[in-house]
Enzyme design. Structure first.
Site, PDB file in Angstrom:
ATOM      1  N   GLY A 505      -6.107   5.341  -2.011  1.00 57.73           N
ATOM      2  CA  GLY A 505      -4.939   4.934  -2.892  1.00 57.73           C
ATOM      3  C   GLY A 505      -3.801   4.338  -1.944  1.00 57.73           C
ATOM      4  O   GLY A 505      -3.778   4.399  -0.611  1.00 57.73           O
ATOM      5  N   GLY A 507       0.376   4.076  -1.756  1.00 55.58           N
ATOM      6  CA  GLY A 507       1.630   4.716  -2.344  1.00 55.58           C
ATOM      7  C   GLY A 507       2.863   4.030  -1.804  1.00 55.58           C
ATOM      8  O   GLY A 507       2.754   3.229  -0.975  1.00 55.58           O
ATOM      9  N   GLY A 510       2.709   4.598   2.364  1.00 50.68           N
ATOM     10  CA  GLY A 510       1.416   4.068   2.976  1.00 50.68           C
ATOM     11  C   GLY A 510       0.345   4.024   2.279  1.00 50.68           C
ATOM     12  O   GLY A 510       0.342   4.483   1.240  1.00 50.68           O
ATOM     13  N   VAL A 512      -3.696   5.667   1.774  1.00 55.67           N
ATOM     14  CA  VAL A 512      -4.656   6.798   1.988  1.00 55.67           C
ATOM     15  C   VAL A 512      -5.682   6.418   2.212  1.00 55.67           C
ATOM     16  O   VAL A 512      -6.303   5.798   1.494  1.00 55.67           O
ATOM     17  CB  VAL A 512      -4.306   7.903   0.849  1.00 55.67           C
ATOM     18  N   LYS A 527      -3.010   9.858   5.492  1.00 53.29           N
ATOM     19  CA  LYS A 527      -2.073   8.926   5.205  1.00 53.29           C
ATOM     20  C   LYS A 527      -1.555   8.234   6.189  1.00 53.29           C
ATOM     21  O   LYS A 527      -0.873   8.853   7.248  1.00 53.29           O
ATOM     22  CB  LYS A 527      -1.022   9.669   4.423  1.00 53.29           C
ATOM     23  N   ASP A 622      10.414  11.210  -5.364  1.00 54.00           N
ATOM     24  CA  ASP A 622       9.215  10.385  -6.076  1.00 54.00           C
ATOM     25  C   ASP A 622       8.367  11.071  -6.919  1.00 54.00           C
ATOM     26  O   ASP A 622       7.058  11.024  -6.625  1.00 54.00           O
ATOM     27  CB  ASP A 622       8.699   9.738  -4.862  1.00 54.00           C
TER      28      ASP A 622
END
Ligand SMILES: *[C@@H]1O[C@H](CO)[C@@H](O)[C@H](O)[C@H]1NC(C)=O
Ligand SMILES: *[C@@H]1O[C@H](CO)[C@@H](O)[C@H](O)[C@H]1NC(C)=O
Ligand SMILES: *[C@@H]1O[C@H](CO)[C@@H](O)[C@H](O)[C@H]1NC(C)=O
Ligand SMILES: *[C@@H]1O[C@H](CO)[C@@H](O)[C@H](O)[C@H]1NC(C)=O
Ligand SMILES: *[C@@H]1O[C@H](CO)[C@@H](O)[C@H](O)[C@H]1NC(C)=O
Ligand SMILES: *[C@@H]1O[C@H](CO)[C@@H](O)[C@H](O)[C@H]1NC(C)=O
Ligand SMILES: *[C@@H]1O[C@H](CO)[C@@H](O)[C@H](O)[C@H]1NC(C)=O
Ligand SMILES: *[C@@H]1O[C@H](CO)[C@@H](O)[C@H](O)[C@H]1NC(C)=O
Ligand SMILES: *[C@@H]1O[C@H](CO)[C@@H](O)[C@H](O)[C@H]1NC(C)=O
Length: 782
Positions: A505, A507, A510, A512, A527, A622
């Site tokens: 993914g 985000g 950064g 992952v 990450k 977040d």
């Protein structure tokens, strides 16, 4: 043979009593009973059970009771238990149209929901009061609507509940409930709590038994029984064997006023003597019940019973109802005010513990050191000392109770009485605020203290990512568990991820990648951070070790890191079930209501830990469904916490930047106001509404009024049409309304109006009332 003679003896004794007190066993229409009539009750043939008026307080209630041993009576059922008591001139009438009416000067109240049509009624020897139709069929019975007691032959069917009485002498609905859950688990909960065993006080851990299980009481004891009649779990065993002289044993299982489910046996001997024995659970005392005492009060137990008390410096919220908890009777400056030489003292209570985790832990100290550490720390309001470990705590103290192992001591800070406040809380109380609301006010004050500490600091430094650890330099408090993330070289991680091959993914911080350590045995998520502040490796490592020390089952564990040249990488445990966003917003994977409530509580627990249980509050900044990951047991864990501080300011701005719509970002971010833990509460509120409705906060394709979730939820709440939000499934109305209310409180525009995460947890657990959220200012803002 033995059974036969038993039976004879039993029969004879019935006969003896019956002939001694002649009376009608079948109550015919137009029969009347009054508190002063003779006989004052309708008795069962054995005379042991009676239906009628029994005295309570200054009046009378209507119910069924068991007489004996001695002259004691044990109420086993109460009609309309929460109605006001009736005076001595009230009467019960089995009317000519077959209704049982309680008649007082004011009004006639029907006793049962049987409606019309009974042709007679009868108090049976089992303790069941029944109504018959003209064909001798039972059309209504007290066994079908238990209050706090089960008798032999009675069952608590799937979904059924017993509600404790308010006290030993007051049979109104009290503070605890016993639920026979549809998953086969039998659980005791505080009364306002949702059905989640984690929030309960006691359970049989039989949630694997499956559906259609009921609780049954018979002469072998209490058992869980399946639909085929098989005993699948026995709660009791080894009941007191009958005495040679015993004619009759009557069992009675009751959820007592203090939240303990007990089984009693009443032994009636031939010669008229009798006794009562507690058969089960025998060893459990009220002071060990989680929630027996309210916030900030502790439990005191002696031979005659348990009692809630306030520590020094605290008063009862309501002196009459001591279970409600206690509040400070002094005003504490905390860390907000100038310290004007006000004196604090510490009171200690041996052998007691409470529920929540501390915000700071000191190792290798003694009790005196713990006292002093708390006195000198303006955040500290209480401390728990055990085995040379001192845990500092903020109020309110929840589930303060006796501890079984005798080495824990509770230390409570209180102020000098000479400047005790005569205004403040006691004044608000005169204005008629309910104690429940006051608990919330106290809780909110507690949290705004934290807020002020943090925001005061932030105002000073202007930006959250700049703030340093406040307490670090002033004391050697070690938070949580000692755990240092392992340093890796870039090469190692490159190898572990097979050259950053599989992307999991992307985000705000950064990208992952999936990886494996220990030669492919342990799966990890790696990450690669983008846009990290150009500070030294030391600084980075310091922040990482702070993150690594946070350890909670609802936080994704940081296992290692790499800070090599320009590279900044983090190694996390691998979450096999994706993110909450994947789960929630896809039709096929949508979890059911119960699981969604569990997920919401998991997330709240994780954020609470970040905010209050670590030495320095960590503001996540977040919180969103993409950052909440599901582990193999479908437990929700929060990821990416602590990272906001590592990022370059402009980077942070990007990820919090408004993208045309209200997102998960609290309004204060855009108003150049200080950002506190309440910003996370806001984001949590939005996520909570998404969990409730299984949809994204913004859905462009939805109908006009449904596009923005929080407006739509508010409209539905206001119109009393919450079921519109969850049209795709059948949802428990009460918990739906409560979840929505919590969500609407969390997304208030004003940070001070939002509850702290601790209050949110208390609302979830039923310890705090959930007031109706105000017509929010958010409706006025863009
Ligand atoms: C019994 O308890 C209920 C609930 O706590 C309370 O409202 C009621 O006043 C009590 N009644 C008496 C007679 O004490
Ligand atoms: C039971 O009540 C009766 C009548 O009120 C009284 O005479 C008797 O002494 C009482 N017995 C006990 C054991 O209290
Ligand atoms: C009471 O009435 C029920 C139903 O009409 C009947 O079955 C029962 O035998 C009656 N009992 C007595 C003692 O008359
Ligand atoms: C529970 O007790 C009953 C009756 O004593 C017995 O027949 C049954 O085997 C027991 N079941 C379990 C699961 O222990
Ligand atoms: C039987 O009951 C009587 C009276 O309750 C008591 O005195 C006696 O000790 C009991 N016997 C046994 C064996 O429990
Ligand atoms: C009943 O019998 C038990 C022993 O079986 C005895 O201890 C008790 O005193 C007797 N009670 C009466 C009232 O006679
Ligand atoms: C036990 O506690 C209760 C309630 O606090 C009190 O009324 C009673 O006097 C105490 N009894 C003893 C023996 O200390
Ligand atoms: C507080 O105490 C300090 C030292 O004991 C003293 O110098 C100071 O004047 C006191 N302040 C006030 C407001 O009393
Ligand atoms: C509280 O403070 C006053 C004034 O400083 C002092 O006279 C008094 O003794 C203190 N009270 C206690 C309980 O220590």
């Amino acid at each position: 043979m033995a059974t036969m003679s038993w039976f004879l003896v039993f029969f004879l004794s019935l006969f003896l009593i019956a002939t001694a007190q002649p009376q009608q066993f079948n109550i015919s229409l137009n029969s009347v009973l009054t508190p002063t009539s003779n006989p004052p009750s309708w008795r069962s043939p054995s005379g042991r059970y009676a239906f009628g008026f029994y005295p309570q307080g200054n009046g009378f209630a209507v119910g069924v009771w068991l007489a004996g041993p001695s002259n004691r009576t044990f109420v086993v059922w109460t009609a309309n238990r929460d109605d006001p008591l009736v005076p001595a001139d009230a009467q019960l009438l089995l009317s000519s149209n077959g209704r049982l009416l309680l008649q007082s000067r004011v009004q006639d109240t029907p006793i049962s929901d049987v409606g019309v049509g009974a042709s007679s009624a009868s108090m049976l020897d089992s303790g069941n009061f029944v109504f018959y139709d003209p064909f001798s069929k039972i059309i209504w019975q007290t066994f079908d609507s238990p209050t706090d007691t089960l008798l032999v032959g009675q069952r608590l069917s799937t979904g059924g509940e017993l509600f404790s009485s308010a006290s030993e002498t007051n049979h109104s609905t009290g503070r605890f409930r016993l639920k026979m859950q549809s998953d086969g688990n039998l659980v005791i909960y505080p009364i306002n709590t949702w059905d989640m065993p984690e929030l309960g006080i006691w359970n049989t851990a039989t949630n694997t038994l499956g559906n259609d299980i009921h609780l049954s009481l018979n002469n072998d004891g209490l058992s869980l029984v399946n639909s085929l009649g098989s005993y699948v779990h026995n709660l009791t065993e080894g009941l007191t064997p009958p005495n040679k002289t015993t004619a009759v044993i009557i069992y009675r299982a009751v959820l007592d006023f203090g939240g303990i489910f007990r089984l009693y046996s009443h032994h009636f001997e031939n010669n008229g003597s009798s006794s009562m024995t507690e058969e089960w659970p025998k060893t459990f005392v009220h002071c060990e019940v989680k929630g027996f005492c309210g916030l900030n009060s502790y439990c005191f137990q002696n031979d005659t019973g348990a009692d809630c008390r306030c520590p020094r410096g605290f008063d009862f919220l309501d002196p009459v109802q001591k279970f409600q908890g206690c509040m400070k009777n002094f005003i504490e400056e905390g860390c907000a005010g100038k310290r004007e030489n006000k004196t604090y003292y510490i009171d200690s209570m041996k052998n007691t513990v409470w529920e929540d985790d501390p915000y700071s832990i000191l190792f290798g100290t003694n009790e005196q050191g713990c006292r002093e550490a708390c006195l000198q720390d303006c955040n500290c309001e209480a401390a728990s000392f055990k085995d040379s470990v001192c845990r500092k705590q903020k109020l309110p103290l929840r589930y303060w109770r006796r501890s079984l192992d005798g080495s824990a001591t509770s230390l409570i800070k209180f102020g000098n009485g000479t400047w005790a406040s005569t205004e403040g809380f006691s004044k608000t109380s005169e204005k008629g605020l309910s104690p429940r609301i006051m608990i919330i006010i106290i809780a909110l004050m507690g949290c705004s203290c934290v807020g002020i500490v943090v925001s005061g600091f932030l105002i000073h430094r202007h930006r959250i990512w700049r703030y340093r650890r406040i307490i670090e330099t002033t004391e050697k408090g070690l938070t949580c568990e000692e755990f240092t993330p392992k340093p890796f070289t870039f090469g190692e991680l490159e190898k572990a991820t097979d050259g950053f091959k599989e992307e999991l993914g992307k985000g705000a911080f950064g990208t992952v990648y999936k990886g494996a350590l220990l030669d492919g045995v342990r799966m990890v998520a790696v990450k690669r951070l983008d846009g990290v502040k150009e500070e030294g490796e030391k600084e980075f490592q310091r922040e990482i070790s702070a993150i690594g020390r946070t350890h909670h089952r609802n936080l994704v564990r940081l296992l290692g890191f790499c800070a090599e040249g320009p590279h900044r990488l983090l190694v996390y445990e691998y979450m096999s079930n994706g993110s909450l966003a994947d789960l929630l917003f896809r039709h096929e994977t949508r979890p059911d209501w119960k699981n969604r409530m569990r997920i919401a509580v998991d997330i709240a627990r994780g954020i609470l830990y970040l905010h209050e249980d670590c030495e320095t509050p960590i503001i996540h900044c977040d919180i969103k469904p993409q950052n909440i990951l599901m582990d193999e047991f479908h437990r929700a864990k929060i990821s990416d916490f602590g990272l906001a501080k590592l990022m370059k300011p402009d980077q942070t701005k990007t990820f919090t930047g408004i993208r045309g719509t209200r997102g998960y970002v609290a309004p204060e971010w855009h108003k150049n106001m200080p950002v506190t833990v309440k910003a996370d509460v806001y984001s949590f509120g939005i996520v909570l509404l998404e969990i409730i409705c299984c949809r994204r906060n913004v859905e462009i394709e939805a109908e006009e009024e449904e596009k923005i979730l929080c407006y739509w939820v508010y409209d539905c709440f206001h119109a009393g049409e919450l079921e519109k939000l969850v049209t795709f499934e059948d949802v428990d109305k009460k918990s739906l309304e409560e979840m929505v209310k919590v969500g609407l409180w969390c997304i208030q525009d004003k940070p001070s109006l939002r509850p702290s995460m601790k209050t949110v947890m208390m609302m979830f657990e039923g310890t705090a009332n959930i007031p109706t959220p105000p017509l929010s200012s958010f409706l006025n803002s863009p």
